[in-house]
Design a protein around this motif. Structure first.
Motif, PDB file in Angstrom:
ATOM      1  N   ARG A  99      25.240  63.205  55.483  1.00  0.00           N
ATOM      2  CA  ARG A  99      26.526  63.799  55.842  1.00  0.00           C
ATOM      3  C   ARG A  99      26.500  64.400  57.245  1.00  0.00           C
ATOM      4  O   ARG A  99      27.467  64.303  57.989  1.00  0.00           O
ATOM      5  CB  ARG A  99      26.920  64.861  54.817  1.00  0.00           C
ATOM      6  N   GLU A 100      25.380  65.012  57.613  1.00  0.00           N
ATOM      7  CA  GLU A 100      25.269  65.617  58.933  1.00  0.00           C
ATOM      8  C   GLU A 100      25.476  64.578  60.034  1.00  0.00           C
ATOM      9  O   GLU A 100      26.162  64.837  61.038  1.00  0.00           O
ATOM     10  CB  GLU A 100      23.889  66.271  59.093  1.00  0.00           C
ATOM     11  N   ASP A 101      24.893  63.388  59.844  1.00  0.00           N
ATOM     12  CA  ASP A 101      25.052  62.316  60.835  1.00  0.00           C
ATOM     13  C   ASP A 101      26.485  61.792  60.842  1.00  0.00           C
ATOM     14  O   ASP A 101      27.041  61.483  61.908  1.00  0.00           O
ATOM     15  CB  ASP A 101      24.082  61.176  60.544  1.00  0.00           C
ATOM     16  N   ARG A 102      27.077  61.679  59.663  1.00  0.00           N
ATOM     17  CA  ARG A 102      28.467  61.217  59.580  1.00  0.00           C
ATOM     18  C   ARG A 102      29.386  62.187  60.317  1.00  0.00           C
ATOM     19  O   ARG A 102      30.271  61.769  61.075  1.00  0.00           O
ATOM     20  CB  ARG A 102      28.875  61.066  58.116  1.00  0.00           C
ATOM     21  N   GLU A 103      29.173  63.497  60.107  1.00  0.00           N
ATOM     22  CA  GLU A 103      30.006  64.498  60.779  1.00  0.00           C
ATOM     23  C   GLU A 103      29.772  64.488  62.291  1.00  0.00           C
ATOM     24  O   GLU A 103      30.717  64.655  63.076  1.00  0.00           O
ATOM     25  CB  GLU A 103      29.708  65.878  60.194  1.00  0.00           C
ATOM     26  N   ARG A 104      28.539  64.277  62.689  1.00  0.00           N
ATOM     27  CA  ARG A 104      28.226  64.221  64.128  1.00  0.00           C
ATOM     28  C   ARG A 104      28.922  63.028  64.779  1.00  0.00           C
ATOM     29  O   ARG A 104      29.480  63.143  65.880  1.00  0.00           O
ATOM     30  CB  ARG A 104      26.713  64.127  64.323  1.00  0.00           C
ATOM     31  N   MET A 105      28.926  61.894  64.101  1.00  0.00           N
ATOM     32  CA  MET A 105      29.587  60.710  64.654  1.00  0.00           C
ATOM     33  C   MET A 105      31.101  60.869  64.684  1.00  0.00           C
ATOM     34  O   MET A 105      31.774  60.384  65.590  1.00  0.00           O
ATOM     35  CB  MET A 105      29.195  59.462  63.839  1.00  0.00           C
ATOM     36  N   ALA A 106      31.644  61.569  63.687  1.00  0.00           N
ATOM     37  CA  ALA A 106      33.090  61.851  63.701  1.00  0.00           C
ATOM     38  C   ALA A 106      33.441  62.757  64.884  1.00  0.00           C
ATOM     39  O   ALA A 106      34.461  62.546  65.558  1.00  0.00           O
ATOM     40  CB  ALA A 106      33.506  62.503  62.382  1.00  0.00           C
ATOM     41  N   GLU A 107      32.581  63.732  65.155  1.00  0.00           N
ATOM     42  CA  GLU A 107      32.821  64.634  66.289  1.00  0.00           C
ATOM     43  C   GLU A 107      32.719  63.865  67.610  1.00  0.00           C
ATOM     44  O   GLU A 107      33.516  64.082  68.535  1.00  0.00           O
ATOM     45  CB  GLU A 107      31.808  65.784  66.259  1.00  0.00           C
ATOM     46  N   PHE A 108      31.743  62.972  67.686  1.00  0.00           N
ATOM     47  CA  PHE A 108      31.621  62.102  68.867  1.00  0.00           C
ATOM     48  C   PHE A 108      32.901  61.279  69.037  1.00  0.00           C
ATOM     49  O   PHE A 108      33.450  61.171  70.149  1.00  0.00           O
ATOM     50  CB  PHE A 108      30.410  61.178  68.711  1.00  0.00           C
ATOM     51  N   GLY A 109      33.397  60.734  67.946  1.00  0.00           N
ATOM     52  CA  GLY A 109      34.631  59.949  67.993  1.00  0.00           C
ATOM     53  C   GLY A 109      35.821  60.769  68.445  1.00  0.00           C
ATOM     54  O   GLY A 109      36.685  60.278  69.188  1.00  0.00           O
ATOM     55  N   SER A 110      35.889  62.028  68.024  1.00  0.00           N
ATOM     56  CA  SER A 110      36.985  62.897  68.456  1.00  0.00           C
ATOM     57  C   SER A 110      36.939  63.135  69.957  1.00  0.00           C
ATOM     58  O   SER A 110      37.974  63.130  70.632  1.00  0.00           O
ATOM     59  CB  SER A 110      36.914  64.244  67.721  1.00  0.00           C
ATOM     60  N   ALA A 111      35.723  63.339  70.481  1.00  0.00           N
ATOM     61  CA  ALA A 111      35.570  63.591  71.922  1.00  0.00           C
ATOM     62  C   ALA A 111      35.999  62.386  72.743  1.00  0.00           C
ATOM     63  O   ALA A 111      36.762  62.509  73.711  1.00  0.00           O
ATOM     64  CB  ALA A 111      34.129  63.972  72.243  1.00  0.00           C
ATOM     65  N   ILE A 112      35.537  61.202  72.359  1.00  0.00           N
ATOM     66  CA  ILE A 112      35.899  60.022  73.152  1.00  0.00           C
ATOM     67  C   ILE A 112      37.329  59.582  72.870  1.00  0.00           C
ATOM     68  O   ILE A 112      37.957  58.931  73.704  1.00  0.00           O
ATOM     69  CB  ILE A 112      34.903  58.856  72.964  1.00  0.00           C
ATOM     70  N   GLY A 113      37.872  59.967  71.708  1.00  0.00           N
ATOM     71  CA  GLY A 113      39.280  59.686  71.431  1.00  0.00           C
ATOM     72  C   GLY A 113      40.192  60.462  72.365  1.00  0.00           C
ATOM     73  O   GLY A 113      41.164  59.911  72.895  1.00  0.00           O
TER      74      GLY A 113
END
Length: 304
Positions: free
Chosen positions: A210-224
């Motif tokens: 879950r930690e990695d999934r949340e980190r990737m979602a946060e990365f996606g928000s930044a580049i979005g």
């Protein structure tokens, strides 16, 4: 774009071709199990809305985020193609006279111009529905619970609390001007939600913690957010021939954007900050994240 390697550009183009080829095969006249008929004109309108070039950035992010977690192959490509169906449906509907009223998309007539408005509405409906068909079907050879998670996450990203809700806010913003927080929320939904899903999808496919999934979602928000800032900047600075669509429409419509609010220099500084934020989020993945780090820079620095 001088910081981008030839390998990255080659990879982006190669992935785009892979996704295009898969979509062309999916949108042919062959009936799938349970289908009764595929109307030829509807299929032609769907193909016009999907098989018209484009960088295929969202599928690229799905494929590369999955690859970072060690997952490759046709199931990943199918998830990427499903996301592109959602993205293209949104463009077909956004271009309609009742929405943004655009005549050109990627240098070609929009679907309602090439066909008619009814065909464009149905083509968008067909692409939206087909996206979930693709992920849910046994042809996407992932564990059932993984497919369910992907369907749920994509539905949330595309729906009332994501892209569609963002489009509703965007239409409201034409008369009820949002403040800075409102603009950021609108953009996080309309543009950012699908990009966030694209990055999170790789972790879902890989059954990552879950930690990695949340980190990737946060990365996606930044580049979005970076993607939308770059898009708004290009609407001010680029010409229509480079963009393949009309430019200057935001200013004409008096649309509230962060560029209009703060100016070009501020926007460029924000883009640089978002790239740094995105890269720092990927640090725990080491060299495996090299391609995604370049993707963040590509999104911020793109010229079309």
């Amino acid at each position: 774009m001088e910081n981008l390697s030839d390998d990255f550009v080659h990879s982006l183009n190669r992935r785009a071709l892979e996704v295009e080829t898969m979509l062309a095969g999916m949108l042919d006249m062959r009936l799938r199990t349970g289908e009764i008929a595929r109307p030829q004109r509807l299929l032609a309108a769907m193909r016009h809305g999907v098989l018209n070039g484009g960088k295929r950035l969202r599928p690229f992010l799905v494929i590369e985020s999955a690859a970072m977690f060690g997952k490759t192959g046709e199931p990943v490509l199918r998830v990427a193609a499903a996301l592109e169906c959602i993205h293209c449906y949104s463009l077909v509907h956004d271009d309609l006279p009742a929405m943004d009223n655009d005549d050109m998309r990627r240098g070609q007539p929009t679907v309602h111009r090439a066909f008619d408005e009814a065909a464009a509405i149905l083509a968008g409906d067909g692409l939206l529905t087909y996206a979930f068909d693709i992920i849910a079907s046994d042809g996407t050879d992932l564990a059932p619970h993984v497919r369910v998670q992907l369907v749920a996450a994509l539905a949330r990203a595309a729906g009332i609390g994501g892209m569609v809700g963002g489009q509703a806010f965007d239409l409201m913003a034409e008369t009820d001007k949002p403040d800075e927080a409102g603009i950021i929320t609108l953009q996080a939904m309309k543009t950012g939600a699908l990009i966030r899903f694209a990055c999170e999808a790789g972790a879902i496919i890989a059954n990552a913690p879950r930690e990695d999934r949340e980190r990737m979602a946060e990365f996606g928000s930044a580049i979005g957010l970076a993607f939308q800032l770059a898009d708004d900047l290009l609407d001010v600075t680029a010409d229509a021939s480079a963009m393949g669509k009309a430019t200057g429409k935001d200013a004409q419509a008096g649309k509230a954007t962060l560029v209009a609010l703060h100016g070009i220099d501020w926007t460029r500084k924000q883009l640089a900050g978002l790239v740094k934020q995105a890269e720092s989020l990927l640090e725990p993945f080491g060299e495996d994240a090299a391609t995604l780090k370049q993707a963040a820079r590509f999104i911020a620095e793109r010229q079309s």
